[in-house]
Motif scaffolding. Structure first.
Motif, PDB file in Angstrom:
ATOM      1  N   GLU A 141      13.441  -1.183  -3.127  1.00 60.68           N
ATOM      2  CA  GLU A 141      14.687  -0.795  -3.786  1.00 60.68           C
ATOM      3  C   GLU A 141      14.465   0.284  -4.851  1.00 60.68           C
ATOM      4  OE1 GLU A 141      13.652  -3.897  -3.398  1.00 60.68           O
ATOM      5  OE2 GLU A 141      15.043  -4.552  -1.808  1.00 60.68           O
ATOM      6  N   ASP A 142      13.266   0.298  -5.434  1.00 59.65           N
ATOM      7  CA  ASP A 142      12.959   1.303  -6.471  1.00 59.65           C
ATOM      8  C   ASP A 142      12.817   2.704  -5.870  1.00 59.65           C
ATOM      9  OD1 ASP A 142      12.839  -0.779  -8.320  1.00 59.65           O
ATOM     10  OD2 ASP A 142      10.697  -1.087  -8.023  1.00 59.65           O
ATOM     11  N   VAL A 143      12.535   2.778  -4.582  1.00 58.67           N
ATOM     12  CA  VAL A 143      12.328   4.069  -3.923  1.00 58.67           C
ATOM     13  C   VAL A 143      13.644   4.810  -3.712  1.00 58.67           C
ATOM     14  CG1 VAL A 143      11.446   5.191  -1.841  1.00 58.67           C
ATOM     15  CG2 VAL A 143      10.281   3.170  -2.755  1.00 58.67           C
ATOM     16  N   GLU A 144      14.727   4.059  -3.532  1.00 61.95           N
ATOM     17  CA  GLU A 144      16.020   4.638  -3.175  1.00 61.95           C
ATOM     18  C   GLU A 144      16.499   5.694  -4.156  1.00 61.95           C
ATOM     19  OE1 GLU A 144      18.947   1.656  -2.477  1.00 61.95           O
ATOM     20  OE2 GLU A 144      17.650   0.445  -1.194  1.00 61.95           O
ATOM     21  N   GLY A 161       0.811  -1.214   0.000  1.00 63.57           N
ATOM     22  CA  GLY A 161       0.000   0.000   0.000  1.00 63.57           C
ATOM     23  C   GLY A 161       0.842   1.260   0.000  1.00 63.57           C
ATOM     24  N   THR A 162       1.938   1.251   0.745  1.00 65.43           N
ATOM     25  CA  THR A 162       2.816   2.422   0.795  1.00 65.43           C
ATOM     26  C   THR A 162       3.505   2.639  -0.540  1.00 65.43           C
ATOM     27  OG1 THR A 162       3.212   1.944   3.136  1.00 65.43           O
ATOM     28  CG2 THR A 162       4.675   3.537   2.089  1.00 65.43           C
ATOM     29  N   LEU A 163       3.926   1.556  -1.184  1.00 66.43           N
ATOM     30  CA  LEU A 163       4.566   1.673  -2.501  1.00 66.43           C
ATOM     31  C   LEU A 163       3.595   2.235  -3.531  1.00 66.43           C
ATOM     32  CD1 LEU A 163       6.619  -1.667  -2.632  1.00 66.43           C
ATOM     33  CD2 LEU A 163       7.513   0.657  -2.338  1.00 66.43           C
ATOM     34  N   ARG A 164       2.327   1.818  -3.449  1.00 72.33           N
ATOM     35  CA  ARG A 164       1.317   2.363  -4.368  1.00 72.33           C
ATOM     36  C   ARG A 164       1.151   3.863  -4.136  1.00 72.33           C
ATOM     37  NH1 ARG A 164      -1.537  -2.456  -3.276  1.00 72.33           N
ATOM     38  NH2 ARG A 164      -2.792  -1.398  -1.692  1.00 72.33           N
ATOM     39  N   HIS A 165       1.168   4.252  -2.871  1.00 73.28           N
ATOM     40  CA  HIS A 165       1.040   5.677  -2.543  1.00 73.28           C
ATOM     41  C   HIS A 165       2.216   6.473  -3.113  1.00 73.28           C
ATOM     42  CE1 HIS A 165       0.298   9.361  -0.356  1.00 73.28           C
ATOM     43  NE2 HIS A 165       1.488   9.279   0.208  1.00 73.28           N
ATOM     44  N   ILE A 166       3.419   5.953  -2.965  1.00 76.85           N
ATOM     45  CA  ILE A 166       4.604   6.631  -3.503  1.00 76.85           C
ATOM     46  C   ILE A 166       4.512   6.745  -5.022  1.00 76.85           C
ATOM     47  CG2 ILE A 166       7.123   6.493  -3.763  1.00 76.85           C
ATOM     48  CD1 ILE A 166       7.155   4.978  -1.063  1.00 76.85           C
ATOM     49  N   GLU A 167       4.018   5.678  -5.645  1.00 77.76           N
ATOM     50  CA  GLU A 167       3.853   5.693  -7.102  1.00 77.76           C
ATOM     51  C   GLU A 167       2.844   6.762  -7.520  1.00 77.76           C
ATOM     52  OE1 GLU A 167       4.252   4.183 -11.141  1.00 77.76           O
ATOM     53  OE2 GLU A 167       5.489   4.187  -9.348  1.00 77.76           O
TER      54      GLU A 167
END
Length: 280
Positions: free
Chosen positions: A99-102, A73-79
């Motif tokens: 790892e994609d967030v870094e 859910g957090t990754l979707r929010h960042i996206e």
């Protein structure tokens, strides 16, 4: 990626925030109430709930427990934040893993973190108002609930800056963020010193465990610092306002502390990467 100058500018912002943490509000200095007094005023049901919360906190530190969140859910929010920010200029790659967030721009990570803090603060405010209705009985629900919400919020912010809360070392960092948000001046300084080279130190996890001196100390700090503020929440009906105010303040403090501490780590790591590139 940001330039070295941009990263140093952002690092100075974090350092300025750290300097501001060296003092407490005046009313907190004069209003601290030993938790023993509150303890004598509370029935067994509240003490039982506190013990359950303590055990859950210990489970989280050791194995994740039920407070460990899923990052999806957090990754979707960042996206989503990335899409809004980049618009038609965005690169067609997804944020599918931590790892994609870094490598995302710092401004996107900050925006995602700010939105999470805002949303969780609203939830905590509503929760505090709801549990303030019934005075002492519903306070037994509120203490472990706000503890759990604090832990989950810090984990979400960890993901926002590219750190995996499932790793034990990161769970220890989560607890330190929580401890920092409610510590006094001396405590805040000690924690900042402990975290100064956290990312660079391979022995950080074992050292941090010893420095925690047991996770129960963290919860003790948390409840001591609520002290007299929580007493007001014991008043039926009037506790609605106090409960909302207290929980809102708690999540704002937790969110701000976690954001700044994770943000500092990410900035320092990017500066380190730039230094390595220049050497090569």
């Amino acid at each position: 990626m940001e330039s070295r100058e941009q990263l140093l500018k952002e690092l100075n912002i974090v350092k300025a925030w750290e300097s501001e943490q060296k003092d407490l509000w005046f009313w907190e200095k004069i209003g601290r109430l030993p938790f023993q007094l509150l303890d004598r005023l509370t029935p067994k049901i509240l003490n039982k709930k506190i013990s359950e919360a303590l055990n859950e906190l210990g489970n989280y530190l050791q194995a994740g427990g039920r407070y460990l969140i899923s990052e999806a859910g957090t990754l979707r929010h960042i996206e989503e934040v990335r899409h809004r920010s980049e618009g038609h200029h965005r690169v067609h790659t997804e944020v599918a893993a931590i790892e994609d967030v870094e490598t995302l721009p710092l401004r996107i990570l900050d925006q995602a973190a700010d939105e999470i803090i805002h949303n969780r603060t609203k939830l905590a405010t509503l929760q505090g108002a709801t549990t303030g209705i019934g005075g002492i009985l519903t306070l037994a629900i509120d203490v472990p609930a706000v503890l759990g919400l604090s832990l989950k919020t810090i984990q979400e912010l960890a993901i926002c800056y590219g750190y995996d809360p499932k790793i034990k070392q990161e769970r220890i960092f989560t607890i330190k963020c929580m401890q920092f948000s409610s510590a006094d001046i001396v405590g805040k300084k000690a924690i900042l010193d402990e975290l100064s080279d956290y990312a660079a130190n391979d022995q950080a996890d074992s050292q941090m465990i010893s420095q925690l001196q047991g996770w129960r100390e963290v919860f003790a700090t948390y409840r001591d610092n609520w002290g007299w503020k929580k007493l007001f929440q014991l008043i039926p009906v009037a506790g609605i306002l106090f409960g909302a105010w207290i929980n809102r303040g708690t999540l704002i403090d937790v969110g701000e502390s976690a954001k700044m501490l994770y943000r500092k780590r990410r900035i320092l790591e990017r500066l380190s990467e730039l230094d390595k590139q220049n050497i090569e």
